[in-house]
Design a protein around this motif. Structure first.
Motif, mmCIF file in Angstrom:
data_model
loop_
_atom_site.group_PDB
_atom_site.id
_atom_site.type_symbol
_atom_site.label_atom_id
_atom_site.label_comp_id
_atom_site.label_asym_id
_atom_site.label_seq_id
_atom_site.Cartn_x
_atom_site.Cartn_y
_atom_site.Cartn_z
ATOM 1 N N MET A 1 0.401 -1.336 0.314
ATOM 2 C CA MET A 1 -0.073 -0.072 -0.172
ATOM 3 C C MET A 1 0.776 1.556 -0.052
ATOM 4 O O MET A 1 0.304 1.967 -0.526
ATOM 5 N N SER A 2 2.284 0.995 0.957
ATOM 6 C CA SER A 2 2.449 2.633 1.527
ATOM 7 C C SER A 2 4.103 2.638 0.201
ATOM 8 O O SER A 2 3.731 1.899 -0.335
ATOM 9 N N SER A 3 4.046 4.142 -0.668
ATOM 10 C CA SER A 3 4.707 4.176 -1.582
ATOM 11 C C SER A 3 6.246 4.212 -0.936
ATOM 12 O O SER A 3 6.520 4.322 0.356
ATOM 13 N N SER A 4 7.098 3.686 -1.538
ATOM 14 C CA SER A 4 8.974 3.597 -1.768
ATOM 15 C C SER A 4 9.759 4.785 -1.180
ATOM 16 O O SER A 4 8.662 5.931 -2.048
ATOM 17 N N PRO A 5 10.443 4.553 -0.448
ATOM 18 C CA PRO A 5 10.830 6.070 -0.936
ATOM 19 C C PRO A 5 11.371 7.183 -2.023
ATOM 20 O O PRO A 5 11.439 8.031 -2.141
ATOM 21 N N PHE A 6 12.115 5.553 -2.928
ATOM 22 C CA PHE A 6 12.351 6.591 -4.060
ATOM 23 C C PHE A 6 11.196 6.968 -4.748
ATOM 24 O O PHE A 6 11.423 8.413 -4.999
ATOM 25 N N GLU A 7 9.908 6.324 -4.817
ATOM 26 C CA GLU A 7 9.101 7.142 -5.682
ATOM 27 C C GLU A 7 8.097 8.194 -4.802
ATOM 28 O O GLU A 7 7.407 9.380 -5.338
ATOM 29 N N HIS A 8 8.244 8.499 -3.673
ATOM 30 C CA HIS A 8 8.125 9.863 -2.539
ATOM 31 C C HIS A 8 9.360 11.295 -3.424
ATOM 32 O O HIS A 8 8.366 12.003 -3.885
ATOM 33 N N VAL A 9 10.737 10.607 -3.910
ATOM 34 C CA VAL A 9 11.115 11.297 -4.103
ATOM 35 C C VAL A 9 10.761 11.774 -5.275
ATOM 36 O O VAL A 9 11.340 13.183 -5.862
ATOM 37 N N GLN A 10 10.375 11.429 -5.865
ATOM 38 C CA GLN A 10 9.981 11.699 -7.111
ATOM 39 C C GLN A 10 9.247 12.200 -7.851
ATOM 40 O O GLN A 10 8.585 12.838 -8.804
ATOM 41 N N GLU A 11 8.276 12.001 -6.817
ATOM 42 C CA GLU A 11 6.904 13.334 -6.785
ATOM 43 C C GLU A 11 7.675 14.559 -6.776
ATOM 44 O O GLU A 11 7.145 14.950 -7.197
ATOM 45 N N CYS A 12 8.047 14.436 -5.430
ATOM 46 C CA CYS A 12 8.713 15.629 -4.881
ATOM 47 C C CYS A 12 9.340 16.527 -6.566
ATOM 48 O O CYS A 12 9.016 17.607 -6.398
ATOM 49 N N ASN A 13 10.125 15.873 -6.440
ATOM 50 C CA ASN A 13 11.036 16.624 -8.126
ATOM 51 C C ASN A 13 10.258 16.660 -9.147
ATOM 52 O O ASN A 13 10.089 17.905 -9.583
ATOM 53 N N SER A 14 9.288 16.497 -9.152
ATOM 54 C CA SER A 14 8.413 16.352 -10.657
ATOM 55 C C SER A 14 7.371 17.879 -10.566
ATOM 56 O O SER A 14 7.536 18.481 -10.954
ATOM 57 N N LEU A 15 7.145 18.051 -8.942
ATOM 58 C CA LEU A 15 5.948 18.861 -7.969
ATOM 59 C C LEU A 15 6.922 20.120 -8.155
ATOM 60 O O LEU A 15 6.361 21.516 -8.372
ATOM 61 N N MET A 16 8.420 20.108 -7.431
ATOM 62 C CA MET A 16 9.212 20.590 -7.982
ATOM 63 C C MET A 16 9.525 21.851 -9.501
ATOM 64 O O MET A 16 9.889 22.279 -9.443
ATOM 65 N N SER A 17 9.560 20.620 -10.220
ATOM 66 C CA SER A 17 9.930 21.191 -11.511
ATOM 67 C C SER A 17 9.001 21.675 -11.995
ATOM 68 O O SER A 17 8.853 22.923 -12.402
ATOM 69 N N ALA A 18 7.270 21.371 -12.310
ATOM 70 C CA ALA A 18 6.237 22.396 -12.399
ATOM 71 C C ALA A 18 6.020 23.502 -11.435
ATOM 72 O O ALA A 18 5.466 24.191 -12.053
ATOM 73 N N GLU A 19 6.140 24.024 -9.931
ATOM 74 C CA GLU A 19 6.467 24.801 -9.556
ATOM 75 C C GLU A 19 7.637 25.654 -10.335
ATOM 76 O O GLU A 19 6.752 27.048 -10.549
ATOM 77 N N ILE A 20 8.864 25.111 -10.638
ATOM 78 C CA ILE A 20 9.362 26.312 -11.122
ATOM 79 C C ILE A 20 9.320 26.539 -12.249
ATOM 80 O O ILE A 20 9.528 27.861 -12.653
ATOM 81 N N THR A 21 8.463 25.832 -13.595
ATOM 82 C CA THR A 21 8.087 25.728 -14.697
ATOM 83 C C THR A 21 7.028 27.100 -14.434
ATOM 84 O O THR A 21 7.231 28.105 -14.967
ATOM 85 N N LYS A 22 6.288 27.087 -13.358
ATOM 86 C CA LYS A 22 4.892 27.549 -13.006
ATOM 87 C C LYS A 22 5.634 28.817 -13.131
ATOM 88 O O LYS A 22 5.584 30.117 -13.623
ATOM 89 N N ILE A 23 6.361 29.635 -11.811
ATOM 90 C CA ILE A 23 7.190 30.578 -11.473
ATOM 91 C C ILE A 23 7.560 31.244 -12.893
ATOM 92 O O ILE A 23 6.885 32.156 -12.852
ATOM 93 N N MET A 24 8.687 30.803 -13.315
ATOM 94 C CA MET A 24 9.204 31.373 -13.780
ATOM 95 C C MET A 24 9.552 31.376 -15.184
ATOM 96 O O MET A 24 9.879 31.821 -16.400
ATOM 97 N N GLY A 25 8.407 30.617 -15.638
ATOM 98 C CA GLY A 25 8.098 30.636 -17.397
ATOM 99 C C GLY A 25 8.948 30.063 -18.486
ATOM 100 O O GLY A 25 9.010 29.544 -19.509
ATOM 101 N N VAL A 26 10.278 29.560 -18.061
ATOM 102 C CA VAL A 26 11.335 28.345 -18.590
ATOM 103 C C VAL A 26 10.905 26.920 -17.771
ATOM 104 O O VAL A 26 11.040 26.580 -16.412
#
Length: 132
Positions: A1-26
């Motif tokens: 049921m619980s996701s792995s630490p690796f999946e949490h890191v991947q999720e954090c990375n993709s949210l991070m990338s999406a947020e920076i794209t939204k803020i910076m337009g790049v």
């Protein structure tokens, strides 16, 4: 049921990338993705993200990142940094999943091989725990 630490890191990375794209337009490149040398044909600015460390904290997963802002001049690079920090300094929530802030006391300046201005800064992100 619980996701792995690796999946949490991947999720954090993709949210991070999406947020920076939204803020910076790049959209940022990840450090390990193929990025050409200093004589880049890519339009400036270029943002390069690298994940430096991660730790489990009470609220979820805390990740540290380094972000290189590559621009034509330092004026342009500082403008990018100001744009980012104006949104992130107080922390920013995205879909109640991630809080990010930039450490403005900790940045370095340099020129890359092509003579472009580079500012490296550090961003902390906390991915909130999924189970409420």
């Amino acid at each position: 049921m619980s996701s792995s630490p690796f999946e949490h890191v991947q999720e954090c990375n993709s949210l991070m990338s999406a947020e920076i794209t939204k803020i910076m337009g790049v959209k940022p490149y990840w450090f390990h993705s193929p990025l050409t040398d200093g004589n880049t044909a890519q339009p400036l600015p270029v943002l390069v993200l690298s994940q430096t460390s991660g730790a489990a904290v009470v609220t979820g997963l805390q990740m540290q990142y380094e972000l290189a802002l590559i621009a034509g001049t330092f004026e342009d690079a500082y403008a990018l940094l100001a744009k980012l920090s104006s949104v992130l300094t107080e922390g920013r929530m995205s879909d109640d999943k991630i809080t990010m802030w930039v450490n403005l006391m900790n940045y370095e300046t340099a020129y890359d091989a092509g003579g472009h201005a580079v500012i490296n800064t550090h961003i902390t992100a906390v991915l909130e725990k999924g189970e409420k």
